[in-house]
Structures are given as structure tokens and as C-alpha cells.
Design a protein around this motif. Structure first.
Motif, PDB file in Angstrom:
ATOM      1  N   LEU A  46      13.371 -17.601 -14.032  1.00 29.60           N
ATOM      2  CA  LEU A  46      13.164 -16.406 -13.227  1.00 29.60           C
ATOM      3  C   LEU A  46      14.091 -15.304 -13.723  1.00 29.60           C
ATOM      4  O   LEU A  46      15.315 -15.466 -13.747  1.00 29.60           O
ATOM      5  N   ALA A  47      13.532 -14.177 -14.153  1.00 30.28           N
ATOM      6  CA  ALA A  47      14.310 -13.086 -14.730  1.00 30.28           C
ATOM      7  C   ALA A  47      14.462 -11.908 -13.781  1.00 30.28           C
ATOM      8  O   ALA A  47      15.466 -11.202 -13.811  1.00 30.28           O
ATOM      9  N   CYS A  48      13.457 -11.675 -12.935  1.00 30.02           N
ATOM     10  CA  CYS A  48      13.478 -10.508 -12.057  1.00 30.02           C
ATOM     11  C   CYS A  48      12.618 -10.788 -10.831  1.00 30.02           C
ATOM     12  O   CYS A  48      11.563 -11.414 -10.938  1.00 30.02           O
ATOM     13  N   VAL A  49      13.076 -10.296  -9.693  1.00 30.26           N
ATOM     14  CA  VAL A  49      12.309 -10.375  -8.458  1.00 30.26           C
ATOM     15  C   VAL A  49      12.163  -8.949  -7.946  1.00 30.26           C
ATOM     16  O   VAL A  49      13.162  -8.252  -7.761  1.00 30.26           O
ATOM     17  N   SER A  50      10.926  -8.522  -7.715  1.00 29.33           N
ATOM     18  CA  SER A  50      10.664  -7.172  -7.218  1.00 29.33           C
ATOM     19  C   SER A  50       9.882  -7.244  -5.918  1.00 29.33           C
ATOM     20  O   SER A  50       9.056  -8.131  -5.733  1.00 29.33           O
ATOM     21  N   ARG A  51      10.153  -6.280  -5.052  1.00 30.84           N
ATOM     22  CA  ARG A  51       9.403  -6.149  -3.806  1.00 30.84           C
ATOM     23  C   ARG A  51       8.840  -4.738  -3.764  1.00 30.84           C
ATOM     24  O   ARG A  51       9.587  -3.764  -3.878  1.00 30.84           O
ATOM     25  N   ILE A  52       7.515  -4.648  -3.615  1.00 30.66           N
ATOM     26  CA  ILE A  52       6.833  -3.359  -3.684  1.00 30.66           C
ATOM     27  C   ILE A  52       6.040  -3.123  -2.403  1.00 30.66           C
ATOM     28  O   ILE A  52       5.099  -3.867  -2.119  1.00 30.66           O
ATOM     29  N   PRO A  53       6.399  -2.098  -1.627  1.00 31.98           N
ATOM     30  CA  PRO A  53       5.599  -1.753  -0.445  1.00 31.98           C
ATOM     31  C   PRO A  53       4.419  -0.882  -0.854  1.00 31.98           C
ATOM     32  O   PRO A  53       4.503  -0.085  -1.793  1.00 31.98           O
ATOM     33  N   VAL A  54       3.309  -1.036  -0.131  1.00 32.96           N
ATOM     34  CA  VAL A  54       2.102  -0.274  -0.415  1.00 32.96           C
ATOM     35  C   VAL A  54       1.556   0.266   0.906  1.00 32.96           C
ATOM     36  O   VAL A  54       1.321  -0.514   1.840  1.00 32.96           O
ATOM     37  N   ALA A  55       1.372   1.580   0.999  1.00 31.99           N
ATOM     38  CA  ALA A  55       0.759   2.184   2.181  1.00 31.99           C
ATOM     39  C   ALA A  55      -0.750   2.100   2.060  1.00 31.99           C
ATOM     40  O   ALA A  55      -1.313   2.397   1.011  1.00 31.99           O
ATOM     41  N   ILE A  56      -1.409   1.666   3.123  1.00 29.71           N
ATOM     42  CA  ILE A  56      -2.866   1.542   3.142  1.00 29.71           C
ATOM     43  C   ILE A  56      -3.411   2.775   3.857  1.00 29.71           C
ATOM     44  O   ILE A  56      -3.139   2.993   5.043  1.00 29.71           O
ATOM     45  N   LEU A  57      -4.172   3.587   3.139  1.00 26.82           N
ATOM     46  CA  LEU A  57      -4.702   4.825   3.681  1.00 26.82           C
ATOM     47  C   LEU A  57      -6.195   4.692   3.940  1.00 26.82           C
ATOM     48  O   LEU A  57      -6.900   3.998   3.214  1.00 26.82           O
ATOM     49  N   ALA A  58      -6.658   5.389   4.950  1.00 31.95           N
ATOM     50  CA  ALA A  58      -8.092   5.400   5.261  1.00 31.95           C
ATOM     51  C   ALA A  58      -8.834   6.205   4.194  1.00 31.95           C
ATOM     52  O   ALA A  58      -8.301   7.191   3.668  1.00 31.95           O
ATOM     53  N   PRO A  59     -10.064   5.788   3.842  1.00 28.53           N
ATOM     54  CA  PRO A  59     -10.822   6.560   2.851  1.00 28.53           C
ATOM     55  C   PRO A  59     -11.150   7.944   3.387  1.00 28.53           C
ATOM     56  O   PRO A  59     -11.303   8.138   4.589  1.00 28.53           O
ATOM     57  N   ARG A  60     -11.271   8.899   2.471  1.00 30.66           N
ATOM     58  CA  ARG A  60     -11.580  10.277   2.870  1.00 30.66           C
ATOM     59  C   ARG A  60     -13.053  10.469   3.048  1.00 30.66           C
ATOM     60  O   ARG A  60     -13.880   9.952   2.461  1.00 30.66           O
TER      61      ARG A  60
END
Length: 60
Positions: A46-60
Motif C-alpha cells: 500500500l503506497a497511498c490512501v486517498s479519500r475523495i468527496p463527490v457532490a451529487i447534483l440534480a440534472p439540469r
């Protein structure tokens, strides 16, 4: 909208070789997800651990 940023912990440095990232969902809500990505070298270390948040947006 809340501030979203990527957090990474690098466990060791590398100057060559191949790395593989495996994403896993940590939380999958209605308006926000976060994913953990584990990066491993060819030997499986194991070299790297990343945590990525993602906002879920409603379609336009």
C-alpha cells in the motif's frame, strides 16, 4: 455547497514502477458520496490512501 477536497496519505515515495488504484465507496448518500482509493505497487504494498468527496447534483 460545502467545500470539497481530496485528502491523501502517502505511505512511501517511489520513483518508478506501476501502481494500481482500487476505488471503494465509503458513503453513498443522496447528495454526497465519498470514495476511498487505495494505491498499491506491483508487489501489493500500500503506497497511498486517498479519500475523495463527490457532490451529487440534480440534472439540469
Amino acid at each position: 455547497m460545502p467545500w470539497l477536497d481530496i485528502k491523501s496519505n502517502h505511505l512511501y515515495g517511489a520513483t518508478s514502477g506501476w501502481f494500481t488504484g482500487v476505488p471503494r465507496p465509503g458513503h453513498t448518500g443522496r447528495s454526497m458520496h465519498w470514495w476511498q482509493i487505495d494505491l498499491r505497487n506491483d508487489a501489493g504494498q500500500l503506497a497511498c490512501v486517498s479519500r475523495i468527496p463527490v457532490a451529487i447534483l440534480a440534472p439540469r
